[in-house]
Design a protein around this motif. Structure first.
Motif, PDB file in Angstrom:
ATOM      1  N   ALA A 215      -8.317  -7.948  -5.226  1.00 45.64           N
ATOM      2  CA  ALA A 215      -8.387  -8.816  -6.408  1.00 45.64           C
ATOM      3  C   ALA A 215      -7.084  -9.553  -6.645  1.00 45.64           C
ATOM      4  CB  ALA A 215      -8.741  -7.991  -7.640  1.00 45.64           C
ATOM      5  N   LEU A 216      -5.988  -9.052  -6.032  1.00 46.69           N
ATOM      6  CA  LEU A 216      -4.670  -9.626  -6.292  1.00 46.69           C
ATOM      7  C   LEU A 216      -3.960 -10.103  -5.026  1.00 46.69           C
ATOM      8  CD1 LEU A 216      -3.401  -6.929  -8.830  1.00 46.69           C
ATOM      9  CD2 LEU A 216      -4.445  -9.137  -9.353  1.00 46.69           C
ATOM     10  N   SER A 217      -4.603 -10.005  -3.864  1.00 42.61           N
ATOM     11  CA  SER A 217      -3.934 -10.415  -2.636  1.00 42.61           C
ATOM     12  C   SER A 217      -4.951 -10.917  -1.621  1.00 42.61           C
ATOM     13  CB  SER A 217      -3.148  -9.240  -2.029  1.00 42.61           C
ATOM     14  OG  SER A 217      -4.033  -8.305  -1.446  1.00 42.61           O
ATOM     15  N   HIS A 218      -4.436 -11.585  -0.581  1.00 46.52           N
ATOM     16  CA  HIS A 218      -5.284 -12.086   0.499  1.00 46.52           C
ATOM     17  C   HIS A 218      -5.236 -11.157   1.710  1.00 46.52           C
ATOM     18  CE1 HIS A 218      -6.100 -15.838  -1.554  1.00 46.52           C
ATOM     19  NE2 HIS A 218      -4.820 -16.097  -1.698  1.00 46.52           N
ATOM     20  N   GLU A 219      -4.773  -9.932   1.534  1.00 52.60           N
ATOM     21  CA  GLU A 219      -4.640  -9.002   2.649  1.00 52.60           C
ATOM     22  C   GLU A 219      -6.004  -8.453   3.081  1.00 52.60           C
ATOM     23  OE1 GLU A 219      -1.167  -6.205   2.366  1.00 52.60           O
ATOM     24  OE2 GLU A 219      -1.079  -7.025   0.336  1.00 52.60           O
ATOM     25  N   ASN A 220      -6.037  -7.841   4.277  1.00 52.76           N
ATOM     26  CA  ASN A 220      -7.257  -7.267   4.823  1.00 52.76           C
ATOM     27  C   ASN A 220      -7.080  -5.772   5.075  1.00 52.76           C
ATOM     28  OD1 ASN A 220      -8.658  -9.836   5.082  1.00 52.76           O
ATOM     29  ND2 ASN A 220      -7.262 -10.265   6.780  1.00 52.76           N
ATOM     30  N   ASP A 221      -8.209  -5.075   5.254  1.00 56.89           N
ATOM     31  CA  ASP A 221      -8.158  -3.653   5.591  1.00 56.89           C
ATOM     32  C   ASP A 221      -7.411  -3.456   6.911  1.00 56.89           C
ATOM     33  OD1 ASP A 221      -9.786  -3.498   3.411  1.00 56.89           O
ATOM     34  OD2 ASP A 221     -11.380  -2.363   4.374  1.00 56.89           O
ATOM     35  N   GLU A 222      -6.784  -2.290   7.046  1.00 53.88           N
ATOM     36  CA  GLU A 222      -6.063  -1.981   8.283  1.00 53.88           C
ATOM     37  C   GLU A 222      -6.180  -0.490   8.576  1.00 53.88           C
ATOM     38  OE1 GLU A 222      -1.501  -2.259  10.025  1.00 53.88           O
ATOM     39  OE2 GLU A 222      -2.154  -3.704   8.514  1.00 53.88           O
ATOM     40  N   THR A 223      -6.399  -0.155   9.840  1.00 54.99           N
ATOM     41  CA  THR A 223      -6.550   1.239  10.257  1.00 54.99           C
ATOM     42  C   THR A 223      -5.258   1.747  10.880  1.00 54.99           C
ATOM     43  OG1 THR A 223      -8.912   0.918  10.675  1.00 54.99           O
ATOM     44  CG2 THR A 223      -7.882   2.839  11.693  1.00 54.99           C
ATOM     45  N   TYR A 224      -4.877   2.950  10.517  1.00 57.22           N
ATOM     46  CA  TYR A 224      -3.678   3.587  11.072  1.00 57.22           C
ATOM     47  C   TYR A 224      -3.927   3.962  12.527  1.00 57.22           C
ATOM     48  CZ  TYR A 224      -0.063   7.194  11.705  1.00 57.22           C
ATOM     49  OH  TYR A 224       0.981   7.944  12.168  1.00 57.22           O
ATOM     50  N   THR A 225      -2.992   3.612  13.407  1.00 54.76           N
ATOM     51  CA  THR A 225      -3.167   3.858  14.837  1.00 54.76           C
ATOM     52  C   THR A 225      -2.169   4.875  15.397  1.00 54.76           C
ATOM     53  OG1 THR A 225      -1.730   1.966  15.360  1.00 54.76           O
ATOM     54  CG2 THR A 225      -4.118   1.545  15.224  1.00 54.76           C
ATOM     55  N   GLY A 226      -1.316   5.423  14.548  1.00 53.95           N
ATOM     56  CA  GLY A 226      -0.325   6.379  15.019  1.00 53.95           C
ATOM     57  C   GLY A 226      -0.856   7.796  15.049  1.00 53.95           C
ATOM     58  N   SER A 227       0.050   8.758  15.172  1.00 53.88           N
ATOM     59  CA  SER A 227      -0.313  10.168  15.227  1.00 53.88           C
ATOM     60  C   SER A 227      -0.656  10.680  13.833  1.00 53.88           C
ATOM     61  CB  SER A 227       0.837  10.992  15.809  1.00 53.88           C
ATOM     62  OG  SER A 227       0.587  12.372  15.648  1.00 53.88           O
ATOM     63  N   LEU A 228      -1.797  11.340  13.706  1.00 52.29           N
ATOM     64  CA  LEU A 228      -2.205  11.897  12.419  1.00 52.29           C
ATOM     65  C   LEU A 228      -1.574  13.257  12.159  1.00 52.29           C
ATOM     66  CD1 LEU A 228      -5.998  10.978  12.371  1.00 52.29           C
ATOM     67  CD2 LEU A 228      -4.137   9.871  11.163  1.00 52.29           C
ATOM     68  N   LYS A 229      -0.807  13.751  13.115  1.00 51.78           N
ATOM     69  CA  LYS A 229      -0.114  15.025  12.929  1.00 51.78           C
ATOM     70  C   LYS A 229       1.382  14.831  12.675  1.00 51.78           C
ATOM     71  CE  LYS A 229      -3.365  17.617  15.834  1.00 51.78           C
ATOM     72  NZ  LYS A 229      -3.518  18.478  17.032  1.00 51.78           N
ATOM     73  N   ASN A 230       1.844  13.603  12.763  1.00 50.84           N
ATOM     74  CA  ASN A 230       3.265  13.297  12.586  1.00 50.84           C
ATOM     75  C   ASN A 230       3.503  12.836  11.156  1.00 50.84           C
ATOM     76  OD1 ASN A 230       5.835  11.893  12.534  1.00 50.84           O
ATOM     77  ND2 ASN A 230       5.794  11.923  14.762  1.00 50.84           N
ATOM     78  N   PHE A 231       4.088  13.711  10.324  1.00 50.71           N
ATOM     79  CA  PHE A 231       4.285  13.402   8.901  1.00 50.71           C
ATOM     80  C   PHE A 231       5.137  12.146   8.707  1.00 50.71           C
ATOM     81  CE2 PHE A 231       7.060  13.691   5.188  1.00 50.71           C
ATOM     82  CZ  PHE A 231       6.140  13.783   4.157  1.00 50.71           C
ATOM     83  N   TRP A 237       4.145   4.451   7.612  1.00 53.99           N
ATOM     84  CA  TRP A 237       3.046   3.477   7.621  1.00 53.99           C
ATOM     85  C   TRP A 237       2.425   3.337   6.230  1.00 53.99           C
ATOM     86  CZ3 TRP A 237      -2.298   3.683   6.753  1.00 53.99           C
ATOM     87  CH2 TRP A 237      -3.030   2.569   7.168  1.00 53.99           C
ATOM     88  N   VAL A 238       2.134   4.475   5.589  1.00 53.50           N
ATOM     89  CA  VAL A 238       1.522   4.432   4.261  1.00 53.50           C
ATOM     90  C   VAL A 238       2.459   3.773   3.258  1.00 53.50           C
ATOM     91  CG1 VAL A 238       0.702   5.846   2.337  1.00 53.50           C
ATOM     92  CG2 VAL A 238       0.025   6.422   4.675  1.00 53.50           C
ATOM     93  N   GLN A 239       3.746   4.070   3.350  1.00 53.63           N
ATOM     94  CA  GLN A 239       4.705   3.486   2.415  1.00 53.63           C
ATOM     95  C   GLN A 239       4.776   1.976   2.579  1.00 53.63           C
ATOM     96  OE1 GLN A 239       8.209   5.834   1.680  1.00 53.63           O
ATOM     97  NE2 GLN A 239       9.491   4.013   1.567  1.00 53.63           N
ATOM     98  N   GLU A 240       4.725   1.503   3.806  1.00 53.08           N
ATOM     99  CA  GLU A 240       4.740   0.058   4.046  1.00 53.08           C
ATOM    100  C   GLU A 240       3.521  -0.614   3.434  1.00 53.08           C
ATOM    101  OE1 GLU A 240       5.027  -0.350   8.239  1.00 53.08           O
ATOM    102  OE2 GLU A 240       7.215  -0.118   8.291  1.00 53.08           O
ATOM    103  N   LYS A 241       2.383   0.075   3.456  1.00 53.05           N
ATOM    104  CA  LYS A 241       1.156  -0.494   2.909  1.00 53.05           C
ATOM    105  C   LYS A 241       1.086  -0.370   1.390  1.00 53.05           C
ATOM    106  CE  LYS A 241       0.013  -1.517   6.976  1.00 53.05           C
ATOM    107  NZ  LYS A 241       0.238  -2.934   7.383  1.00 53.05           N
ATOM    108  N   CYS A 242       1.609   0.740   0.878  1.00 54.90           N
ATOM    109  CA  CYS A 242       1.455   1.013  -0.553  1.00 54.90           C
ATOM    110  C   CYS A 242       2.525   0.357  -1.415  1.00 54.90           C
ATOM    111  CB  CYS A 242       1.467   2.520  -0.793  1.00 54.90           C
ATOM    112  SG  CYS A 242       0.007   3.357  -0.159  1.00 54.90           S
TER     113      CYS A 242
END
Length: 406
Positions: A215-231, A237-242
Motif C-alpha cells: 500500500a506504501l511502496s512499489h516493491e515486490n515479494d522476494e524469497t530468501y535463498t540463503g541458509s535457513l540454519k545460519n542465524f 537478509w530480514v533486516q535489509e527487508k524490514c
C-alpha cells in the motif's frame, strides 16, 4: 561407584556456582562487570541493561525504580535463562560503556538472544512500565496462520516476513524464531505448518518470503535463498527487508532518529495520500541510494506533524511537500512536482552539503543570471530553525556526554 558419585557431586557443585553467579537471587538489578556480562548475555533470552553513573542526577532518580522493576520481573519470570535486568556503572566499567557506545546517562539497552537491539528503551520510567515492556519483549513474535486464505487479510501497510515449515521442531524454524524475536519491531512475522503451508513448498524444504508494504511502496515479494540454519545470514537478509531505506517518522521514534545525527529529508503527506509516498520511495531508491550514509529519508503524517509545517509557513492544504531538516534550519524543496524530474532531489541534497542552502539563508540567493530561478530560490532563503532537533534526547531526561553541533 564412590568415584562416580564424588564426580557427580563436584559437577553439581560447579553447576550451582555458575548458576548463582549468572542468575543472582539478590534483590534489585544485577551488577554487570567484565567477568559476568558476556555469560549473562549468552545465557539469557532477554537482558535489559541500565547504563548509569553515580554522579548523574537522572541515574540516581532511576536507580530505585529499576531495582523495583528487577524484583517484579524476577517474580513474573523466575525460570533461569529467561530474562535479567542488569546495571552497569560506566565510571567503573569503562570498557563495557565504550563497547555499547554510551553517550548519555542513563541509557537503557536491550539484548535479545545475545544480539544488541538497535533500539534503546525510551518509554515511561516506572517499575510497571518496565515490567510491561519485558512482558511484551518475551511474547511470541510470530503469528500462526491456519490456511493460506488467512494471509489475504494481512495489513498491506506493514512489511511482513512469512515462513512455511513442515513442523515446529525443525532447526530452520528455531533460527526463524530467533530472528523474529530480534526484529519484531521492524516487521510482522507469520508462519504456517504442515497442511497450512504445504502448497507453498515441497516437504522437507521450508521457505521464507518477504512481503512488502504494497500500500506504501512499489516493491515486490522476494524469497530468501540463503541458509535457513545460519542465524546471521538470515538476520541480515530480514533486516535489509524490514528496515526500509525510507522510514516513517513518528513521535515514538523521533528521538531515536534524531540521535542518529543525520539530516532529515522528509516527505510531509496527507494521511491517505499513498501515491505520494509510493512515488517518493521509488525515486529515493532509484536515484538517491548512494546518499543513505549521509541523510535519513523519511515520511511524516502532515496532520500529526502540523507544528513543523506551521514553521515552514505551510498547512495541510499545501501537502504533499518535501523539506530538509539539517538540525539547524529547515529548507523547503521549491515544488513537490519537481521531484519527478531526474536529478532535482539529488541537487537539493548537494546544495545542502555544499552549504548553498545555508549560505543563501544568510546572504540571499547566489547569482544565477536567471530571474525566474532566482525568484524561486528567494522564497526559500528564510527557513525557520530546526523543529526536529527539539525532539532529540531531552536535557530533562539525560545527562548528555557529547553534544555535537549539527
Amino acid at each position: 561407584m564412590q568415584f562416580w558419585s564424588s564426580r557427580k557431586c563436584r559437577c553439581l557443585a560447579i553447576f550451582m556456582v555458575i548458576y548463582v553467579f549468572y542468575n543472582p537471587t539478590d534483590s534489585g538489578a544485577v551488577d554487570m562487570n567484565s567477568e559476568n556480562i558476556d555469560m549473562t548475555l549468552a545465557s539469557n533470552e532477554l537482558v535489559f541493561l541500565n547504563f548509569y553513573a553515580e554522579w548523574c542526577r537522572f541515574s540516581n532518580l532511576l536507580a530505585p525504580i529499576f531495582n523495583e522493576a528487577a524484583d517484579k520481573v524476577k517474580e513474573a519470570f523466575p525460570e533461569p535463562g529467561k530474562v535479567v535486568l542488569g546495571r552497569v556503572d560506566c565510571d567503573r566499567e569503562t570498557s563495557i560503556a565504550s563497547r555499547f557506545h554510551i553517550t548519555k546517562y542513563p541509557t537503557l539497552k536491550v539484548i535479545r538472544n545475545g544480539q544488541l537491539s538497535k533500539r534503546e528503551y525510551r518509554g515511561q520510567r516506572s517499575a510497571e512500565a518496565f515490567l510491561e515492556f519485558v512482558k511484551k519483549q518475551l511474547e511470541d513474535p510470530i503469528k500462526e496462520f491456519k490456511t493460506l486464505k488467512d494471509l489475504e487479510n494481512l495489513d498491506s501497510r506493514k512489511r511482513i516476513i512469512i515462513g512455511y515449515f513442515d513442523r515446529r521442531d525443525m532447526p530452520e524454524y528455531d533460527t526463524f524464531r530467533k530472528v523474529a524475536t530480534n526484529l519484531k519491531e521492524d516487521c510482522q512475522f507469520h508462519v504456517g505448518f504442515g497442511d497450512a503451508a504445504q502448497a507453498m513448498h515441497p516437504p522437507g524444504h521450508p521457505i521464507i518470503v518477504f512481503r512488502p508494504d504494497v500500500a506504501l511502496s512499489h516493491e515486490n515479494d522476494e524469497t530468501y535463498t540463503g541458509s535457513l540454519k545460519n542465524f546471521d545470514e538470515l538476520k541480515i537478509w530480514v533486516q535489509e527487508k524490514c528496515v526500509p531505506l525510507v522510514r516513517e517518522i513518528t513521535f515514538e521514534n523521533a528521538e531515536e532518529l534524531t540521535e542518529e545525527g543525520l539530516p532529515f529529508l522528509i516527505l510531509f503527506h496527507k494521511p491517505d495520500d499513498t501515491d505520494a509516498i509510493k512515488d517518493y520511495k521509488a525515486i529515493i531508491e532509484t536515484q538517491l541510494l548512494d546518499e543513505k550514509q549521509n541523510i535519513n529519508f523519511l515520511t511524516a503524517d502532515g496532520q500529526r506533524f502540523a507544528h513543523p509545517l506551521h514553521h515552514l509557513g505551510k498547512s495541510e492544504d499545501d501537502l504533499p511537500l518535501i523539506a530538509i531538516d539539517s538540525f539547524r534550519h529547515m529548507y523547503m524543496f521549491p515544488k513537490f512536482q519537481d521531484m519527478y524530474q531526474p536529478g532535482k532531489l539529488k541537487q537539493f541534497l548537494q546544495d545542502l552539503y555544499s552549504g548553498k542552502l545555508h549560505r543563501e539563508f544568510h546572504y540571499g540567493p547566489d547569482p544565477s543570471g536567471n530571474e525566474v530561478q532566482t525568484e524561486v530560490v528567494m522564497k526559500g532563503t528564510s527557513p525557520p530553525e530546526s523543529s526536529f532537533k527539539k525532539l532529540g534526547p531531552s536535557k530533562n531526561r539525560y545527562t548528555l556526554l557529547h553534544k555535537d553541533e549539527l
